[in-house]
Write a protein that holds these residues in place. Sequence first.
Motif, PDB file in Angstrom:
ATOM      1  N   GLU A  70      15.035  19.762 -24.801  1.00  0.00           N
ATOM      2  CA  GLU A  70      15.580  21.108 -24.979  1.00  0.00           C
ATOM      3  C   GLU A  70      16.522  20.928 -23.232  1.00  0.00           C
ATOM      4  O   GLU A  70      17.221  20.739 -22.840  1.00  0.00           O
ATOM      5  N   ARG A  71      15.400  20.500 -22.489  1.00  0.00           N
ATOM      6  CA  ARG A  71      16.183  20.528 -20.908  1.00  0.00           C
ATOM      7  C   ARG A  71      16.822  19.189 -20.836  1.00  0.00           C
ATOM      8  O   ARG A  71      18.288  18.908 -20.196  1.00  0.00           O
ATOM      9  N   LEU A  72      16.924  18.123 -21.348  1.00  0.00           N
ATOM     10  CA  LEU A  72      18.041  16.721 -21.246  1.00  0.00           C
ATOM     11  C   LEU A  72      19.078  16.929 -21.717  1.00  0.00           C
ATOM     12  O   LEU A  72      20.295  16.584 -21.388  1.00  0.00           O
ATOM     13  N   VAL A  73      19.198  17.489 -23.064  1.00  0.00           N
ATOM     14  CA  VAL A  73      20.290  18.013 -23.752  1.00  0.00           C
ATOM     15  C   VAL A  73      20.638  18.865 -22.694  1.00  0.00           C
ATOM     16  O   VAL A  73      22.478  18.511 -22.918  1.00  0.00           O
ATOM     17  N   ASN A  74      20.885  20.046 -22.109  1.00  0.00           N
ATOM     18  CA  ASN A  74      21.519  20.813 -21.702  1.00  0.00           C
ATOM     19  C   ASN A  74      22.139  19.560 -19.915  1.00  0.00           C
ATOM     20  O   ASN A  74      22.572  19.844 -20.036  1.00  0.00           O
ATOM     21  N   PHE A  75      21.167  18.878 -19.624  1.00  0.00           N
ATOM     22  CA  PHE A  75      21.992  17.615 -19.134  1.00  0.00           C
ATOM     23  C   PHE A  75      22.647  17.384 -19.584  1.00  0.00           C
ATOM     24  O   PHE A  75      24.036  17.546 -18.431  1.00  0.00           O
ATOM     25  N   LEU A  76      22.410  16.810 -20.240  1.00  0.00           N
ATOM     26  CA  LEU A  76      23.823  16.090 -21.060  1.00  0.00           C
ATOM     27  C   LEU A  76      24.952  16.741 -20.774  1.00  0.00           C
ATOM     28  O   LEU A  76      26.112  15.949 -21.383  1.00  0.00           O
ATOM     29  N   LYS A  77      24.953  17.919 -20.837  1.00  0.00           N
ATOM     30  CA  LYS A  77      25.943  18.810 -21.815  1.00  0.00           C
ATOM     31  C   LYS A  77      26.523  19.189 -20.350  1.00  0.00           C
ATOM     32  O   LYS A  77      27.670  19.394 -20.052  1.00  0.00           O
ATOM     33  N   SER A  78      25.709  20.081 -19.357  1.00  0.00           N
ATOM     34  CA  SER A  78      26.405  20.302 -18.278  1.00  0.00           C
ATOM     35  C   SER A  78      26.352  19.719 -16.963  1.00  0.00           C
ATOM     36  O   SER A  78      26.884  19.847 -16.245  1.00  0.00           O
ATOM     37  N   MET A  79      25.918  18.304 -16.863  1.00  0.00           N
ATOM     38  CA  MET A  79      25.798  17.307 -15.232  1.00  0.00           C
ATOM     39  C   MET A  79      26.492  15.975 -15.819  1.00  0.00           C
ATOM     40  O   MET A  79      26.175  15.261 -16.149  1.00  0.00           O
ATOM     41  N   PRO A  80      27.900  16.491 -16.010  1.00  0.00           N
ATOM     42  CA  PRO A  80      28.444  15.191 -16.190  1.00  0.00           C
ATOM     43  C   PRO A  80      28.110  13.781 -15.312  1.00  0.00           C
ATOM     44  O   PRO A  80      28.202  12.989 -15.722  1.00  0.00           O
ATOM     45  N   ASN A  81      27.665  14.104 -13.896  1.00  0.00           N
ATOM     46  CA  ASN A  81      26.996  13.287 -13.083  1.00  0.00           C
ATOM     47  C   ASN A  81      25.907  11.894 -12.764  1.00  0.00           C
ATOM     48  O   ASN A  81      25.208  12.102 -12.338  1.00  0.00           O
TER      49      ASN A  81
END
Length: 143
Positions: free
Chosen positions: A82-93
């Motif tokens: 869940e946290r990794l998916v959120n990274f992929l959505k919100s942190m393009p860097n």
Amino acid sequence: MLCGLLAAFIVTGFASPSRAAESHRLALQISDDDPVKMRAVLDVAANVSRHYSGQGEDVEIMVVAFNGGLDMLLDDRSPVRERLVNFLKSMPNVSFIGCGNTLETLAVKEGRRPPLIEGVSVTQVGVAMLMDLAEKNWTIVRP
């Protein structure tokens, strides 16, 4: 004469240490099937990203997973999915790269290639990718 040199130095911008010539580049290694280490990798990525963005500077972060660490990127078993998916959505860097050799080993062992979380990339040899990044002056960290 000295004042003229100093003025030229300041005008050309060489005296400004806060200006980065290029973005910061960090590669994070995860090779252990340990949820604590996986969370640590995500914590480091988030902290470094916030630090540099707070200073108005760019930072590119790659998380390279191989061996047991590949579980972090697998859709059917990631303890940090869940946290990794959120990274992929919100942190393009921040990007996530899995080792193709480890994927092939798992496919043979399990009779199928385990699915990756959507947005995760694959490189053939994770360690070789880290070596290539190091040779291009990326900072490599294993939290």
